[in-house]
Design a protein around this motif. Structure first.
Motif, PDB file in Angstrom:
ATOM      1  N   VAL A 166      -0.597   9.670   8.008  1.00 14.77           N
ATOM      2  CA  VAL A 166       0.440   9.827   6.985  1.00 14.77           C
ATOM      3  C   VAL A 166       0.553  11.306   6.648  1.00 14.77           C
ATOM      4  N   THR A 167       1.713  11.887   6.931  1.00 13.47           N
ATOM      5  CA  THR A 167       1.930  13.305   6.652  1.00 13.47           C
ATOM      6  C   THR A 167       3.051  13.531   5.654  1.00 13.47           C
ATOM      7  N   VAL A 211       0.877  -1.170   0.000  1.00 10.23           N
ATOM      8  CA  VAL A 211       0.000   0.000   0.000  1.00 10.23           C
ATOM      9  C   VAL A 211       0.914   1.220   0.000  1.00 10.23           C
ATOM     10  N   ASN A 212       0.826   2.007  -1.054  1.00  9.15           N
ATOM     11  CA  ASN A 212       1.721   3.144  -1.243  1.00  9.15           C
ATOM     12  C   ASN A 212       0.919   4.442  -1.311  1.00  9.15           C
ATOM     13  N   PHE A 213       1.171   5.342  -0.348  1.00 11.98           N
ATOM     14  CA  PHE A 213       0.574   6.678  -0.362  1.00 11.98           C
ATOM     15  C   PHE A 213       1.466   7.578  -1.202  1.00 11.98           C
ATOM     16  N   ALA A 247       7.718   2.173   5.386  1.00 13.24           N
ATOM     17  CA  ALA A 247       8.788   3.106   5.056  1.00 13.24           C
ATOM     18  C   ALA A 247       8.212   4.461   4.693  1.00 13.24           C
ATOM     19  N   VAL A 248       8.843   5.486   5.222  1.00 12.13           N
ATOM     20  CA  VAL A 248       8.520   6.860   4.834  1.00 12.13           C
ATOM     21  C   VAL A 248       9.642   7.311   3.917  1.00 12.13           C
ATOM     22  N   PHE A 284       3.498   0.718   2.954  1.00  6.99           N
ATOM     23  CA  PHE A 284       3.304  -0.385   3.888  1.00  6.99           C
ATOM     24  C   PHE A 284       3.299  -1.687   3.097  1.00  6.99           C
ATOM     25  N   LEU A 285       4.010  -2.689   3.605  1.00  2.05           N
ATOM     26  CA  LEU A 285       3.990  -4.013   2.998  1.00  2.05           C
ATOM     27  C   LEU A 285       3.227  -4.933   3.941  1.00  2.05           C
TER      28      LEU A 285
END
Length: 182
Positions: free
Chosen positions: A145-146, A76-78, A164-165, A152-153
């Motif tokens: 999430v900022t 899941v990638n923001f 990871a950020v 997220f995996l």
């Protein structure tokens, strides 16, 4: 005669400033994200915890629910279309989806952007994974999430195993995905 009459003028000014600062803290502090004027609870999301489930829409209006991917490893990638590091990692994500897609791996990109910008960006790119439209409420669900990209995996049981950020090298994701697919 009051207690304030006996204090020197500079002390009164300092006391007044301190009171204003304290009052300002309580009046103007950020208590979390709002959606349409309603405060949204911020989740405490960390590795080893179940990933919050969500249902979001693609730019075409199709519903995508995270729990529908149960049994697969999911990234899941923001991200956003205006974010240079986000755009820079997309070719790696395309390659990861190609390499592991038939082995039980999927990517869900949550674009924190306007649908028109997402649609335009996707028309110009060759993204081969699911993109949905996100907002402040989904960002709050994932620990507020900022910074983007944030990724997220999630393992086959729906538990966050890696987060990871910021942009990460493809080799880091390859290793993490490979372990979860074993």
């Amino acid at each position: 005669m009051s207690i304030f009459d006996s204090l020197p003028r500079p002390a009164l000014l300092i006391a007044a400033m301190v009171l204003l600062i304290i009052a300002g803290f309580f009046l103007f502090r950020d208590t979390g994200p709002e959606i349409n004027g309603v405060k949204v609870a911020v989740a405490d999301v960390s590795e080893g915890e179940p990933a919050p489930d969500f249902t979001l829409q693609t730019v075409d209006g199709e519903s995508v629910t995270l729990s529908d991917f149960k049994g697969k490893v999911v990234m899941v990638n923001f991200w956003a279309t205006w974010c240079p590091p986000c755009k820079a990692e997309i070719p790696d994500f395309i390659a990861l989806q190609e390499e592991y897609g038939d082995k039980g791996f999927d990517i869900v990109g949550i674009a924190l952007d306007k649908p028109a910008a997402i649609e335009s960006f996707m028309a110009r790119s060759e993204i081969n994974y699911t993109i949905v439209v996100g907002d402040e409420s989904i960002a709050a669900m994932y620990g507020n999430v900022t910074s983007i990209p944030t990724t997220f995996l999630i393992d086959r049981e729906g538990v966050i195993r890696h987060s990871a950020v910021g942009m990460r090298p493809k080799a880091e994701w390859t290793a993490a995905i490979g372990q979860l697919l074993e």
